[in-house]
Write a protein that holds these residues in place. Structure first.
Motif, PDB file in Angstrom:
ATOM      1  N   THR A 488       0.715  -1.175  -0.111  1.00  0.00           N
ATOM      2  CA  THR A 488      -0.115  -0.065  -0.153  1.00  0.00           C
ATOM      3  C   THR A 488       0.878   1.280   0.070  1.00  0.00           C
ATOM      4  N   ARG A 492       1.237   3.837  -3.237  1.00  0.00           N
ATOM      5  CA  ARG A 492       0.095   4.932  -2.983  1.00  0.00           C
ATOM      6  C   ARG A 492      -0.014   6.129  -4.255  1.00  0.00           C
ATOM      7  N   GLY A 497      -5.223   3.340  -9.398  1.00  0.00           N
ATOM      8  CA  GLY A 497      -6.091   3.526  -7.981  1.00  0.00           C
ATOM      9  C   GLY A 497      -5.831   2.385  -7.252  1.00  0.00           C
ATOM     10  N   TRP A 498      -4.718   2.163  -6.839  1.00  0.00           N
ATOM     11  CA  TRP A 498      -4.124   0.965  -6.140  1.00  0.00           C
ATOM     12  C   TRP A 498      -4.553   1.274  -4.532  1.00  0.00           C
ATOM     13  N   THR A 499      -5.710   1.126  -4.214  1.00  0.00           N
ATOM     14  CA  THR A 499      -5.912   1.133  -2.899  1.00  0.00           C
ATOM     15  C   THR A 499      -5.654   0.030  -2.034  1.00  0.00           C
ATOM     16  N   ARG A 500      -5.767  -0.272  -0.656  1.00  0.00           N
ATOM     17  CA  ARG A 500      -5.451  -1.161  -0.043  1.00  0.00           C
ATOM     18  C   ARG A 500      -6.413  -2.258  -0.485  1.00  0.00           C
ATOM     19  N   GLU A 501      -7.655  -2.339  -0.549  1.00  0.00           N
ATOM     20  CA  GLU A 501      -8.590  -3.006  -0.936  1.00  0.00           C
ATOM     21  C   GLU A 501      -8.143  -3.650  -2.218  1.00  0.00           C
ATOM     22  N   LYS A 502      -7.858  -2.864  -3.236  1.00  0.00           N
ATOM     23  CA  LYS A 502      -7.449  -3.555  -4.495  1.00  0.00           C
ATOM     24  C   LYS A 502      -6.102  -4.304  -4.619  1.00  0.00           C
TER      25      LYS A 502
END
Length: 561
Positions: A488, A492, A497-502
């Motif tokens: 993450t 960042r 859009g590399w979110t934690r969820e992705k």
């Protein structure tokens, strides 16, 4: 009668002074010319003294250039007296140990003696002040070079640095030093700009003071492990030591002579253990006792060697990721300032202590991340560990989800197991890899910073190993305890859009995904056995790979006792 003669004598003195004035004025430039000639000779004859690490970053040439530019006029004396700057500089050279350097390298006492002993004749005096000037300039140049660059070239100490250190114009620095109003500040400005360097230097002052009291380390031997409530005749001495170290607050006078290993002492031991990478159980066993009684001189040496390594580092141009090998700890910086509040931290596992499996000390740029990676078995592991198991057990490949492939890419064709394929592996014609998944040796992600050592950061299925206080278990690569947090952090600012969820979805997906980083991250794999914290306590770590011992030898230092 005497009163009547005094005006006559005064008049005679005035007349004589007027007659001699031209002659005196003629002599003064001659004396100055004599000093300058002596300085020229001293500069020409100067040879840098040899020491364990003979590194010259231009100090000798700077000495010649500075005096040539000023026609050999003195830098450090006026009218037969040392300047205030000279006196301040000598004091700093005499306390070189507070910088983590060796005062004998700068001969400050001998230089100070030159300013105190009159030589008699004008020619001898000119020679004395010339030697004083040139020797002090040479010592200052060496001192400034040592502070800025360090005394050993990083490559010689096994540190593969890609980025060169900021160049220091030693000649300009020397001239500025001779004219400054604050010598100490001018020298400090040449040191590394890192906050934790300054903290460690401050901690050094404390340990130099403690080194004046070796009796604090004289603890009576223990027969076994001490737990709270056990009798221990050395409890008062232990209490004094823990208070001096800052691991225990000063208690009451009544408790000071208590000969019980109390709960309070156990808490102090626990604080000490936490600072030294020991399992913090509060029990005084033989291992903890040995570390407790390690001499202050050895701790001072650890600080000195770590400060030396700090000096090799140029200022950070972008926020880096740093791994400190003997600390088993990773630091991911959010800014270029080394402030704990802006750093993501986590435990890591590093290479075993055997020479071929040690994690190297180097820097590189992280350029891509791979989710659900294959593990390409390194040739040494294949040859020494895998092949004997494969030959002994035909089912080993399937049980470990290993594939034989022909080619270097993830899309290389899979070769069915057979005696011929196994021999192809042994000959290096085929490649062995482990399929992605939770049980993959690399875990669910690897962070790649291309380097000649084939070392990288990755997760691991062996989470239990992070419970160990000494975490040297790998073949050289670095396993991270919180791969999701690190991924993450790394992703960042990346597009997509590399979110934690992705990222978590990529961890648990079915495909191997490679993401090239548009913003490469500098990764530094470092080695320091002392660290000052912003909260106050200083941490010490074992010399895991013997690199402190090696650097000590390169500096020509006798082992600390």
């Amino acid at each position: 009668m005497l009163l009547q003669r005094r005006p006559c004598l005064m008049l005679l003195a005035v007349v004589l002074a007027a007659m001699l004035a031209p002659q005196l004025r003629a002599q003064q430039p001659a004396q100055a010319e004599g000093l300058q000639a002596q300085i020229a000779s001293a500069v020409a004859a100067y040879r840098a003294p040899q020491r364990g690490s003979s590194v010259d970053y231009g100090a000798t040439q700077a000495l010649r250039d500075v005096y040539a530019q000023r026609a050999n006029a003195p830098l450090w004396s006026r009218d037969g007296h040392p300047t205030a700057q000279a006196q301040a500089l000598i004091r700093e050279l005499q306390r070189a140990d507070t910088y983590g350097l060796q005062r004998e390298d700068y001969a400050a006492d001998a230089i100070a003696a030159l300013a105190e002993k009159s030589s008699g004749t004008a020619v001898a005096e000119a020679g004395r002040w010339a030697r004083f000037d040139v020797q002090l300039s040479a010592a200052a140049l060496r001192f400034m070079s040592d502070l800025h660059y360090g005394r050993v070239k990083p490559a010689a100490a096994g540190f593969n640095l890609q980025q060169m250190h900021q160049r220091l114009d030693l000649g300009a620095a020397l001239t500025a030093l001779a004219g400054t109003t604050d010598v100490g500040q001018a020298l400090s400005a040449l040191e590394p700009p890192f906050h934790h360097y300054a903290l460690l230097k401050s901690a050094l002052a404390k340990y130099l003071d403690l080194a004046q009291h070796p009796e604090l380390k004289s603890l009576p031997a223990i027969g076994g492990s001490l737990k709270p409530g056990d009798a221990y005749v050395g409890a008062p001495a232990l209490r004094r030591l823990l208070i001096a170290l800052g691991d225990l607050p000063a208690g009451s006078a009544a408790a000071a002579e208590d000969t019980t290993f109390s709960a309070e002492l156990s808490d102090g031991v626990r604080a000490f253990q936490q600072r030294h990478g020991i399992e913090p159980d509060g029990v005084l066993g033989k291992g903890t006792f040995n570390v407790l009684t390690t001499s202050f001189a050895k701790r001072v040496r650890q600080i000195d060697l770590t400060l030396e390594r700090w000096r090799w580092l140029p200022p950070f141009e972008t926020p880096p990721i740093i791994v400190n090998i003997p600390q088993f700890r990773l630091f991911a910086f959010r800014t270029t300032e080394d402030r704990v509040a802006d750093i993501l931290q986590m435990d890591v596992i590093v290479g075993k202590t055997y020479p071929r499996t040690q994690t190297p000390v180097f820097e590189s740029d992280m350029r891509y991340v791979v989710f659900r990676p294959y593990w390409d078995i390194p040739p040494s592991i294949l040859r020494n560990e895998m092949l004997p198991k494969i030959r002994a057990n035909p089912g080993y490949l399937a049980a470990q989800r290993l594939q034989i492939v022909n080619g270097q890419g993830d899309n290389s064709p899979v070769v069915p197991p057979s005696p011929a394929a196994i021999e192809g592996l042994a000959a290096g014609k085929l490649r062995l890899r482990q399929m992605p998944g939770e049980d993959n040796a690399l875990g669910l992600v690897k962070f790649m910073f291309p380097n000649t050592y084939n070392v990288y950061l990755h997760s691991t299925p062996a989470h239990r190993l992070f419970k160990e206080s000494v975490r040297a278990f790998s073949h050289g690569c670095i396993r991270v305890s919180d791969p999701l947090a690190l991924a993450t952090f790394v992703m960042r600012d990346e597009p997509g859009g590399w979110t934690r969820e992705k990222i978590e979805a990529a961890f648990n997906g079915t495909q191997t995904v490679r993401v090239n980083l548009e913003h490469p991250i500098r990764v530094l794999i470092l080695y320091g056995t002392a660290l000052a914290t912003e909260a106050g306590p200083i941490q010490f770590f074992d010399d895991l790979y013997g690199l402190d011992k090696k650097l000590q030898g390169q500096l020509g230092l006798a082992p600390a006792k």
